[in-house]
Design a protein around this motif. Sequence first.
Motif, PDB file in Angstrom:
ATOM      1  N   THR A 408       0.860  -1.184   0.000  1.00  0.00           N
ATOM      2  CA  THR A 408       0.000   0.000   0.000  1.00  0.00           C
ATOM      3  C   THR A 408       0.894   1.232   0.000  1.00  0.00           C
ATOM      4  N   TYR A 409       0.284   2.379  -0.127  1.00  0.00           N
ATOM      5  CA  TYR A 409       0.989   3.607   0.179  1.00  0.00           C
ATOM      6  C   TYR A 409       0.418   4.128   1.505  1.00  0.00           C
ATOM      7  N   LEU A 410       1.256   4.240   2.511  1.00  0.00           N
ATOM      8  CA  LEU A 410       0.899   4.720   3.861  1.00  0.00           C
ATOM      9  C   LEU A 410      -0.107   3.820   4.578  1.00  0.00           C
ATOM     10  N   GLN A 441      -5.807   8.654  13.800  1.00  0.00           N
ATOM     11  CA  GLN A 441      -4.945   9.254  12.786  1.00  0.00           C
ATOM     12  C   GLN A 441      -5.520   9.013  11.382  1.00  0.00           C
ATOM     13  N   HIS A 442      -5.944   7.782  11.105  1.00  0.00           N
ATOM     14  CA  HIS A 442      -6.448   7.493   9.759  1.00  0.00           C
ATOM     15  C   HIS A 442      -7.807   8.135   9.506  1.00  0.00           C
ATOM     16  N   TYR A 512       4.059   9.679  11.048  1.00  0.00           N
ATOM     17  CA  TYR A 512       4.419   8.792   9.942  1.00  0.00           C
ATOM     18  C   TYR A 512       3.796   9.227   8.617  1.00  0.00           C
ATOM     19  N   ALA A 513       2.692   9.924   8.687  1.00  0.00           N
ATOM     20  CA  ALA A 513       2.000  10.246   7.437  1.00  0.00           C
ATOM     21  C   ALA A 513       1.850  11.745   7.253  1.00  0.00           C
ATOM     22  N   LYS A 514       2.213  12.210   6.073  1.00  0.00           N
ATOM     23  CA  LYS A 514       1.921  13.609   5.740  1.00  0.00           C
ATOM     24  C   LYS A 514       0.431  13.716   5.429  1.00  0.00           C
ATOM     25  N   VAL A 519       0.854  15.006   0.178  1.00  0.00           N
ATOM     26  CA  VAL A 519       1.318  13.901  -0.669  1.00  0.00           C
ATOM     27  C   VAL A 519       0.660  13.919  -2.054  1.00  0.00           C
ATOM     28  N   ALA A 520      -0.407  14.698  -2.195  1.00  0.00           N
ATOM     29  CA  ALA A 520      -1.056  14.755  -3.499  1.00  0.00           C
ATOM     30  C   ALA A 520      -0.547  15.915  -4.351  1.00  0.00           C
ATOM     31  N   GLU A 521      -0.267  17.038  -3.719  1.00  0.00           N
ATOM     32  CA  GLU A 521       0.068  18.222  -4.504  1.00  0.00           C
ATOM     33  C   GLU A 521       1.426  18.821  -4.138  1.00  0.00           C
ATOM     34  N   GLY A 522       2.099  18.212  -3.147  1.00  0.00           N
ATOM     35  CA  GLY A 522       3.398  18.739  -2.744  1.00  0.00           C
ATOM     36  C   GLY A 522       4.486  18.266  -3.685  1.00  0.00           C
TER      37      GLY A 522
END
Length: 532
Positions: A408-410, A441-442, A512-514, A519-522
């Motif tokens: 997976t991703y993240l 968090q999720h 752990y997660a941005k 992560v989509a537009e950075g």
Amino acid sequence: MTDSFDVVIVGAGLGGIQMLHQVRQVGLTVRVFEAGSGAGGTWHWNRYPGARCDVESLEYSYQFSEELQQDWEWTRRYSSQPEILRYIDHVVERFDLDRDIRYHTRVEALTYDERAGRWTVRTEAGDEVVARFVIMATGCLSSANVPDIAGRETFAGEIHHTARWPKQPVDLSGKRVGVVGTGSSGVQAIPVIAQQAEELYVFQRTAAYTLPARDQPLDPELRAAVKADYAGFRARNSAMPTAGLSRYPTNPSSIFLVSAAEREAALEYFWGLGGPLVLRSFGDIMSDPRANELVSDFVRGKIRQIVRDPEVADLLSPKQPIGCKRVCIGTDYYETFNRPGVHLVDVASAPIEEITPDGIRTAAGSHALDVIVFATGFDAMTGALLGIDIRGRDSLSLKEMWSAGPRTYLGLGVPGFPNLFTMTGPGSPSVLTNMLVAIHQHATWIADCLQYLVDHDISVIEATHEAEDAWGMHVDEVAGKTLFPSCDSWYLGANIPGKKRVFMPLVGFPAYAKTCAEVAEGGYRGFALTRP
Ligand code: N01
């Protein structure tokens, strides 16, 4: 006409119900499907005697509502299953969640229609709804593992699995009971069953480390102090590698820097704190096999002190590194083997061969039983997801996609499966942390992401292959620096015959997660976005 929703959530456990509340706040329409007859997930199904959470109650609770965390009064250091279920029922009622949940409804298939940009969700009863987004809140430990032992159907007595325990109390008094499995569930059930049963046979294949819980009524002063700064308490816990227990000390230094007497004193101190804290007594326990062996040996010494029969003590003494399989947190577990009528059956040296109408036959002999309890665990992290026929772009099935192990991703998204989120999925910290913090968090990440997609008129979000590859390597690399992959465990899928051996959770928690926007537009494109 087929019903249509912005979001479908699969599962009304602790993850699904927080997610439902947060999706509503984004202003989207939502429907939750739940196979069980009520909300609660783990706590709905695991009603076995002795079931209790082994994460402290002040931490194993929701943080999305300050009023909720101020109002609710936990009664013990660790909550029992009935108390947690009462809490969940309270949350469902307080936030009026029931009206969007369909119980007794198992989802059987999910199919993505690329042209329409919609998922079709089919239930076992054959009903269908469509949704733009699907959030899988199916749980990490929800697909019960029932071992395929010959002759099971011939048994004349009752068979129960700890994770499918009946709602009606099971009367074990005066009965001959066999418990198969000595992980966390078995370790909690065995002392309570031993008090009821006439004879108890514990079928042990691998001895697990059981650390004393030291459960007690919750100190009112502690409760008041935490409530006076609950936000600070949550923030300090979230900064810990296991997302919890920040109010206890951690010793980061090496076990080899102290004398044998100092080492013993430190281990005694952390053992006395209860729960998993003995793993905090030195900094190299989970990375250096020699350090780990010293701590493992300390616990084996405790077992020898508690269990009167040296042969039984030896069999109960684990051989694998401590912490490699998840440690069990128990109350009177080893003491139970001093009781008359409690028998330890070693099925590592003489495996179970067959279930007969009268009981269980091993390679060494037969044991007559009235009730068999399987405490044999779960097809962890992927079992519930792959139990549903999930088909993304070009009818790609998730089962095929993950044939070499889950990627997976993240832990949140899978390439080829647009607009599908996997809450606490493989590749996320989940089971190595306090699940309620991982869920928070999720749920927050996904809700923020949905808001962002709505605000920016984005119709499709999908993890990229590059991000998934890089994340998979990161998860392997972090685990490789620890002793986690060094023994057979459900973290690796080693408990399920034929399951690909891949270390599934991510070790460590902080930051752990941005965010979805980052992560989509950075600079780093972990998710690809499509505008209509
Ligand atoms: O399952 P497990 P669990 N013949 O997989 C044995 C969480 N949890 O339900 O180790 C004989 O740990 C198996 O033997 P082996 C927690 O994260 C939390 O107990 O494979 N034995 C093992 O002894 C936990 O880690 C809480 O050799 C067989 C046992 O069954 C996770 O759930 C409470 C067998 C399974 O142990 C899973 O725990 C409970 C066979 N054919 C659970 N097949 C709390 O918060 C399996 N075994 C308190």
